[in-house]
Design a protein around this motif. Structure first.
Motif, PDB file in Angstrom:
ATOM      1  N   GLU A  87      46.791  48.089  37.151  1.00 12.23           N
ATOM      2  CA  GLU A  87      45.646  48.723  36.476  1.00 12.23           C
ATOM      3  C   GLU A  87      44.992  47.751  35.484  1.00 12.23           C
ATOM      4  OE1 GLU A  87      45.115  52.478  33.557  1.00 12.23           O
ATOM      5  OE2 GLU A  87      46.196  52.867  35.421  1.00 12.23           O
ATOM      6  N   ASP A 129      43.033  45.161  37.379  1.00 15.40           N
ATOM      7  CA  ASP A 129      41.758  45.724  37.848  1.00 15.40           C
ATOM      8  C   ASP A 129      40.735  45.789  36.719  1.00 15.40           C
ATOM      9  OD1 ASP A 129      42.784  46.033  40.392  1.00 15.40           O
ATOM     10  OD2 ASP A 129      43.089  48.202  40.220  1.00 15.40           O
ATOM     11  N   THR A 130      41.168  46.205  35.531  1.00 14.49           N
ATOM     12  CA  THR A 130      40.268  46.282  34.379  1.00 14.49           C
ATOM     13  C   THR A 130      39.727  44.899  34.025  1.00 14.49           C
ATOM     14  OG1 THR A 130      41.397  48.233  33.498  1.00 14.49           O
ATOM     15  CG2 THR A 130      40.084  46.930  31.940  1.00 14.49           C
ATOM     16  N   ALA A 160      39.582  42.263  36.021  1.00 13.90           N
ATOM     17  CA  ALA A 160      38.722  41.797  37.117  1.00 13.90           C
ATOM     18  C   ALA A 160      37.332  42.422  37.006  1.00 13.90           C
ATOM     19  CB  ALA A 160      39.360  42.122  38.464  1.00 13.90           C
ATOM     20  N   ASP A 161      37.289  43.706  36.671  1.00 11.14           N
ATOM     21  CA  ASP A 161      36.000  44.374  36.475  1.00 11.14           C
ATOM     22  C   ASP A 161      35.216  43.766  35.319  1.00 11.14           C
ATOM     23  OD1 ASP A 161      36.583  46.068  38.577  1.00 11.14           O
ATOM     24  OD2 ASP A 161      37.093  47.791  37.298  1.00 11.14           O
ATOM     25  N   ALA A 162      35.933  43.180  34.345  1.00 13.75           N
ATOM     26  CA  ALA A 162      35.287  42.534  33.198  1.00 13.75           C
ATOM     27  C   ALA A 162      34.905  41.081  33.498  1.00 13.75           C
ATOM     28  CB  ALA A 162      36.206  42.586  31.981  1.00 13.75           C
ATOM     29  N   GLY A 163      35.143  40.637  34.735  1.00 14.49           N
ATOM     30  CA  GLY A 163      34.697  39.309  35.143  1.00 14.49           C
ATOM     31  C   GLY A 163      35.759  38.226  35.169  1.00 14.49           C
ATOM     32  N   TYR A 164      37.016  38.591  34.957  1.00 16.34           N
ATOM     33  CA  TYR A 164      38.089  37.605  34.958  1.00 16.34           C
ATOM     34  C   TYR A 164      38.677  37.416  36.348  1.00 16.34           C
ATOM     35  CZ  TYR A 164      38.268  37.795  29.861  1.00 16.34           C
ATOM     36  OH  TYR A 164      37.948  37.720  28.524  1.00 16.34           O
ATOM     37  N   LYS A 165      39.101  36.196  36.640  1.00 19.43           N
ATOM     38  CA  LYS A 165      39.995  35.941  37.762  1.00 19.43           C
ATOM     39  C   LYS A 165      41.384  36.220  37.189  1.00 19.43           C
ATOM     40  CE  LYS A 165      41.998  32.402  40.635  1.00 19.43           C
ATOM     41  NZ  LYS A 165      42.140  30.972  40.868  1.00 19.43           N
ATOM     42  N   ALA A 179      40.703  51.608  29.776  1.00 22.90           N
ATOM     43  CA  ALA A 179      39.886  50.460  30.177  1.00 22.90           C
ATOM     44  C   ALA A 179      38.815  50.196  29.124  1.00 22.90           C
ATOM     45  CB  ALA A 179      39.249  50.714  31.542  1.00 22.90           C
ATOM     46  N   GLU A 234      38.126  46.657  27.191  1.00 18.90           N
ATOM     47  CA  GLU A 234      36.808  46.023  27.200  1.00 18.90           C
ATOM     48  C   GLU A 234      36.301  45.781  25.782  1.00 18.90           C
ATOM     49  OE1 GLU A 234      34.655  48.744  29.660  1.00 18.90           O
ATOM     50  OE2 GLU A 234      35.739  48.102  31.459  1.00 18.90           O
TER      51      GLU A 234
END
Length: 126
Positions: free
Chosen positions: A24, A27-28, A30-35, A113, A117
């Motif tokens: 989880e 995923d959070t 990754a959604d914020a732009g991280y690899k 999440a 953020e």
């Protein structure tokens, strides 16, 4: 180098022994732009950092199996890789004096999440 080349990815290393929480969190991020790179212990995270470059953010739990806990890992990272941003989370432990560098952030579990953020936005201004 071309002016329209993409910038290198921003990389987050997640150290969390609970698989579902790690997934989880990944995923959070990754959604914020991280690899996102994932490991299941602070020991594994430290080994990774010693062997590889390019991590921008460490997101670690405190209580994990192995020799190091998340506070130990956060101190090592702050000392040896001061450019890495640090987020430490726990549902059982709170940071005491000297557990976290002034630039690190602590989040209580369970976290949303939205809170992650918000903390990432705060870290970008440090």
């Amino acid at each position: 180098m071309s002016l329209d080349a993409e910038p290198p990815p921003v990389v987050a290393l997640v150290a969390e022994d609970e698989f579902l929480i790690r997934m989880e969190t990944a995923d959070t991020l990754a959604d914020a732009g991280y690899k996102v790179l994932e490991v299941a212990s602070a020991d594994a995270a430290l080994r990774y950092l010693q062997e590889k470059d390019g991590v921008d953010l460490l997101f670690t739990d405190v209580n994990m199996p192995g020799n190091l806990n998340g506070f130990d890992l956060a101190r090592e990272v702050a000392l040896h890789w001061p450019e890495i941003q640090i987020v430490v989370c726990s549902g059982a432990a709170k940071p005491g004096p000297g557990d976290l560098s002034p630039k690190a952030r602590f989040i209580d579990k369970p976290y949303s999440a939205g809170l992650v953020e918000q903390v990432l936005r705060e870290l970008r201004t440090v």
